[in-house]
Motif scaffolding. Structure first.
Motif, PDB file in Angstrom:
ATOM      1  N   ALA A  54       0.812  -1.221   0.000  1.00 59.73           N
ATOM      2  CA  ALA A  54       0.000   0.000   0.000  1.00 59.73           C
ATOM      3  C   ALA A  54       0.845   1.269   0.000  1.00 59.73           C
ATOM      4  O   ALA A  54       0.344   2.328  -0.339  1.00 59.73           O
ATOM      5  N   VAL A  55       2.107   1.178   0.381  1.00 64.28           N
ATOM      6  CA  VAL A  55       2.882   2.398   0.571  1.00 64.28           C
ATOM      7  C   VAL A  55       3.730   2.722  -0.650  1.00 64.28           C
ATOM      8  O   VAL A  55       3.973   1.871  -1.510  1.00 64.28           O
ATOM      9  N   GLN A  56       4.188   3.975  -0.679  1.00 64.36           N
ATOM     10  CA  GLN A  56       5.039   4.466  -1.764  1.00 64.36           C
ATOM     11  C   GLN A  56       6.434   4.737  -1.205  1.00 64.36           C
ATOM     12  O   GLN A  56       6.583   5.402  -0.180  1.00 64.36           O
ATOM     13  N   ARG A  57       7.462   4.220  -1.874  1.00 66.58           N
ATOM     14  CA  ARG A  57       8.843   4.430  -1.428  1.00 66.58           C
ATOM     15  C   ARG A  57       9.243   5.881  -1.682  1.00 66.58           C
ATOM     16  O   ARG A  57       8.979   6.439  -2.756  1.00 66.58           O
ATOM     17  N   ALA A  58       9.897   6.496  -0.704  1.00 69.03           N
ATOM     18  CA  ALA A  58      10.344   7.886  -0.821  1.00 69.03           C
ATOM     19  C   ALA A  58      11.719   8.033  -0.191  1.00 69.03           C
ATOM     20  O   ALA A  58      12.125   7.235   0.663  1.00 69.03           O
ATOM     21  N   THR A  59      12.438   9.049  -0.628  1.00 68.07           N
ATOM     22  CA  THR A  59      13.717   9.388  -0.008  1.00 68.07           C
ATOM     23  C   THR A  59      13.561  10.700   0.738  1.00 68.07           C
ATOM     24  O   THR A  59      12.593  11.446   0.537  1.00 68.07           O
ATOM     25  N   LEU A  60      14.533  11.010   1.579  1.00 65.12           N
ATOM     26  CA  LEU A  60      14.436  12.225   2.394  1.00 65.12           C
ATOM     27  C   LEU A  60      14.430  13.484   1.536  1.00 65.12           C
ATOM     28  O   LEU A  60      13.760  14.469   1.860  1.00 65.12           O
ATOM     29  N   LYS A  61      15.146  13.487   0.420  1.00 65.72           N
ATOM     30  CA  LYS A  61      15.167  14.692  -0.416  1.00 65.72           C
ATOM     31  C   LYS A  61      13.841  14.884  -1.157  1.00 65.72           C
ATOM     32  O   LYS A  61      13.563  15.974  -1.667  1.00 65.72           O
ATOM     33  N   ASP A  62      12.998  13.816  -1.233  1.00 64.51           N
ATOM     34  CA  ASP A  62      11.709  13.906  -1.923  1.00 64.51           C
ATOM     35  C   ASP A  62      10.579  14.407  -1.020  1.00 64.51           C
ATOM     36  O   ASP A  62       9.463  14.633  -1.498  1.00 64.51           O
TER      37      ASP A  62
END
Length: 464
Positions: A7-15
């Motif tokens: 269900a979740v979307q992968r993200a990075t801290l800069k995003d």
């Protein structure tokens, strides 16, 4: 876990931005604080304690962020015990908040690059991440502030009272004390503490007090003269007990072990052969002095004392010749006369055993002949007073006694007594170097001793 991940979307801290929801962020924990318990009048209806835990997460060289985890005390303390600095974790469904730099809580958290903070609640999940661990672990070697911004330890000792706020230091581990437990004043709580001695190219020592269990656990892997530490946001305090400035870990502190950077490598190269014990430093200075026979500055004991009392920190050492009696020289009694060091790691030995737990002679049963060195204390006396605790060691001691330290160790008490009475209560020409190391009492080292006669004394000794 699978239901969350789908269900979740992968993200990075800069995003990150405040409008993102239901995301997954992966990073390495680079710092953490002790969790704190509290009661919540709204939620604590069944007597369940709440708790909060802060840690700092990094997912690239440039990006790191503070995370706050709220929940029941049981859940939070379990998470604190489960996850440590260096672990790679996944945060599922955190809340993204814009940092308020004026908020008082920011004063107690590490400096980070992200304009946001992350909050975990009962609706979030914190789990260990097993993929790409090598990359995230490599981030632990990158400092969170520029290495060049460190404060030399010499400045801390000389101007510690004028230091406002926090400091960053780049140091090498010198030694680690035993871990000990201390009780609070009312004996209601027991704390664990360890003191770590560190040094740099400007000073042989600074005491670092650690009260945080997770950092104490990390320190078990620190090796003297081999582990470089870049420590940010330390608090400098004066210790009345130790009579010196000491450093203390704060909630803002981040410790980077063996950081990447030219400054760290240069310090490590220096540390390999650096004299870190007081007497090692003294011996290094002595070896750089000219031949004792060239010393022409004749002084008496009172003049030496006067010069010590007028010490203003500018003079690092001075030399002199004294015509005195040796009024105390215990070579055949209970006084210490020898320093015995491990032939492998060069640390002091006690009861024929090396005290360094990291030494190969301890944990690998390697053998090495111990090193014997003279370490004799004596008293010089003339018509103006006495100079106690003068140190006779190394080559000057071998020349004066006519034997090596190892040969001396095998002598009988009668043989040692014969050596003692060669000088005890006899008039001697004594060449000394007075050396100041830090703010401690000066070391008075003897460079040469020779018996003298009345003619030489009357010709060279000033009368006061």
């Amino acid at each position: 876990m699978d239901e969350h991940v789908v269900a979740v979307q992968r993200a990075t801290l800069k995003d990150l931005n405040p409008y993102l929801t239901n995301i997954l962020i992966v990073g390495a924990i680079i710092g953490k604080q002790k969790p704190r318990k509290f009661t919540d009048a709204k939620l604590n209806v069944h007597g369940v304690l709440r708790a909060v835990w802060n840690f700092t997460l990094r997912d690239s060289v440039k990006d790191y962020i503070n995370v706050t985890y709220w929940g029941s005390a049981e859940v939070i303390f379990q998470a604190n015990d489960k996850f440590n600095v260096g672990d790679v974790v996944a945060l599922i469904n955190p809340i993204i908040k814009i940092r308020n730099l004026d908020d008082i809580s920011e004063q107690f958290l590490p400096m980070v690059t992200s304009p946001y903070s992350l909050t975990l609640t009962e609706k979030s999940t914190l789990i260990r991440h097993e993929a790409n661990v090598e990359y995230f672990s490599s981030l632990l070697k990158f400092p969170t502030k520029p290495l060049a911004g460190f404060v030399p330890l010499r400045d801390i000792h000389n101007s510690g009272s004028s230091i406002q706020g926090y400091v960053n230091i780049l140091v090498v581990v010198k030694g680690l004390s035993e871990i000990r437990n201390v009780s609070s004043r009312n004996n209601n709580e027991t704390y664990t503490i360890r003191t770590v001695d560190v040094f740099d190219h400007t000073s042989p020592s600074l005491k670092l007090e650690i009260w945080e269990n997770h950092i104490i656990q990390r320190s078990e892997h620190w090796i003297p003269k081999q582990t470089v530490l870049f420590i940010t946001d330390l608090k400098i305090q004066w210790s009345n007990f130790q009579r010196q400035f000491i450093a203390r870990i704060t909630g803002c502190t981040i410790i980077t072990e063996n950081p990447n950077g030219r400054e760290a490598q240069m310090l490590l190269n220096y540390a390999k052969d650096a004299p870190i014990e007081t007497y090692d430093i003294v011996d290094q200075i002595i070896n750089s002095l000219p031949d004792p026979n060239l010393i022409q500055n004749v002084m008496n004991v009172k003049q030496i004392h006067d010069k010590l009392n007028d010490f203003n920190g500018e003079i690092k050492h001075f030399t002199a010749v004294l015509y005195t009696f040796i009024s105390n020289l215990d070579l055949d009694g209970l006084s210490k006369t020898l320093s015995i060091k491990c032939g492998k790691c060069k640390m002091e030995m006690k009861s024929s055993r090396c005290v360094n737990s990291e030494c190969p002679t301890v944990f690998e049963n390697e053998t090495a002949d111990p090193e014997f060195n003279f370490d004799i204390k004596l008293t010089l006396t003339d018509h103006t007073g006495s100079l106690k605790n003068c140190r006779l060691s190394g080559h000057p001691a071998e020349q004066a006694l006519g034997c090596t330290a190892r040969e001396f160790s095998n002598m009988s008490d009668d043989e040692k007594g014969i050596l003692k009475w060669k000088y005890l209560l006899e008039r001697c020409a004594v060449y000394i170097a007075v050396i100041f190391v830090g703010r401690k009492s000066p070391i008075i080292s003897i460079l040469k001793i020779s018996l003298t006669n009345s003619l030489e004394v009357s010709r060279r000794l000033a009368v006061y």
